[in-house]
Design a protein around this motif. Structure first.
Motif, mmCIF file in Angstrom:
data_model
loop_
_atom_site.group_PDB
_atom_site.id
_atom_site.type_symbol
_atom_site.label_atom_id
_atom_site.label_comp_id
_atom_site.label_asym_id
_atom_site.label_seq_id
_atom_site.Cartn_x
_atom_site.Cartn_y
_atom_site.Cartn_z
ATOM 1 N N SER A 174 0.803 -1.050 0.105
ATOM 2 C CA SER A 174 -0.064 0.072 0.106
ATOM 3 C C SER A 174 0.869 1.237 -0.012
ATOM 4 N N VAL B 41 1.067 3.929 -2.822
ATOM 5 C CA VAL B 41 0.798 5.568 -2.605
ATOM 6 C C VAL B 41 1.684 6.398 -3.061
ATOM 7 N N LEU C 149 1.576 6.521 -7.036
ATOM 8 C CA LEU C 149 0.627 7.378 -7.506
ATOM 9 C C LEU C 149 0.789 8.902 -7.282
ATOM 10 N N ASP D 289 -8.032 12.114 -2.613
ATOM 11 C CA ASP D 289 -8.835 10.971 -3.258
ATOM 12 C C ASP D 289 -8.292 9.796 -2.699
ATOM 13 N N LEU D 290 -6.973 9.620 -2.328
ATOM 14 C CA LEU D 290 -6.353 8.570 -1.837
ATOM 15 C C LEU D 290 -6.842 8.420 -0.129
ATOM 16 N N ILE E 16 -8.704 5.020 0.614
ATOM 17 C CA ILE E 16 -7.618 3.921 1.411
ATOM 18 C C ILE E 16 -8.362 3.718 2.836
#
Length: 258
Positions: free
Chosen positions: A7, A11, A14, A29-30, A34
């Motif tokens: 993860s 992250v 991205l 948005d994450l 998440i």
């Protein structure tokens, strides 16, 4: 590799892929998608490190840095250059509605490195772009050269299109500058530096952007996918056009004002 490590890496990837001005929107948005866990892949210290890495790679860090005012007065040639850069950016920001900043560094081998970062986001029309120019002046020879990195992004529900490109400028002679020169000569030298940057933008950067998009049009058409609902194909021709508009909008207006 653990799920937490996966993860965290996802992250980081991205966020480092964020297009101009969109680090925080993507981060938000994450945070929404998440789930919270321990350890937290969106830990503040981790995010601060990724942000610093992204800003350094894109040179957008220049937007938040303060110019060294003391350095402005250590070398009169650089002082005149900073004054000319200030005027250049004021006009650029006023005409193009961009965020822009610059950095000037003097090296030990008598070179002056100018970095100019400009960024424009037009989320209403689903597009964003940045231009990072790095220009080097060698005072021992009077040679001036540079390169421009372009990053553009256009996005809608139908597609997400990013493009990065680098354009190299051939060296030219602009003359040398010395603190022993009179004010008029130093000012003229600084103006010549700025004028050359503008000339490169108009004669090198803008045309190559147009050529670049024209050359990739066929490739993009072969990649069009059929939309699942409408069963129609994405109009790729419109997407590059929007990106070109973002990058070229200011150049034409500057020429008109002159």
């Amino acid at each position: 590799m653990s799920d937490a490590a996966d993860s965290t890496q996802t992250v980081r990837t991205l966020l480092l892929s964020s297009s101009p001005g969109q680090f925080d929107p993507i981060l938000n948005d994450l945070r929404c998608i998440i789930p919270k866990s321990s350890p937290d892949p969106l830990d503040d210290e981790f995010i601060a490190g990724v942000r610093s890495e992204w800003e350094g790679a894109t040179r957008s860090s220049i937007l938040s840095e303060k110019n060294d005012e003391a350095a402005r007065h250590r070398d009169s040639c650089v002082s005149f250059l900073r004054d000319a850069m200030d005027e250049y950016l004021k006009r650029k920001i006023a005409l193009t509605n961009t965020r822009a900043a610059y950095e000037i560094i003097e090296t030990v081998d008598r070179k002056i490195v100018i970095t100019v970062y400009s960024e424009k986001n037009d989320f209403h029309n689903f597009r964003a772009g940045s231009l990072t120019g790095t220009y080097t002046f060698c005072n021992s020879t009077g040679s001036f050269n540079g390169s421009v990195n372009i990053h553009t992004h256009t996005f809608e529900n139908e597609a997400n299109f990013q493009l990065k490109s680098k354009i190299e400028m051939n060296p030219i002679q602009v003359g040398t500058c010395s603190t022993s020169d009179g004010n008029e000569k130093q000012s003229s030298w600084a103006d010549a530096i700025i004028q050359q940057i503008i000339t490169w933008e108009e004669t090198e950067v803008a045309p190559k952007i147009r050529d670049m998009y024209n050359s990739i049009g066929t490739t993009l058409k072969t990649l069009r996918r059929v939309m699942p609902v409408t069963r129609t194909k994405m109009n790729w021709n419109a997407m590059p056009h929007r990106v070109v508009q973002t990058l070229e909008q200011g150049l034409d207006r500057e020429k008109t004002e002159e």
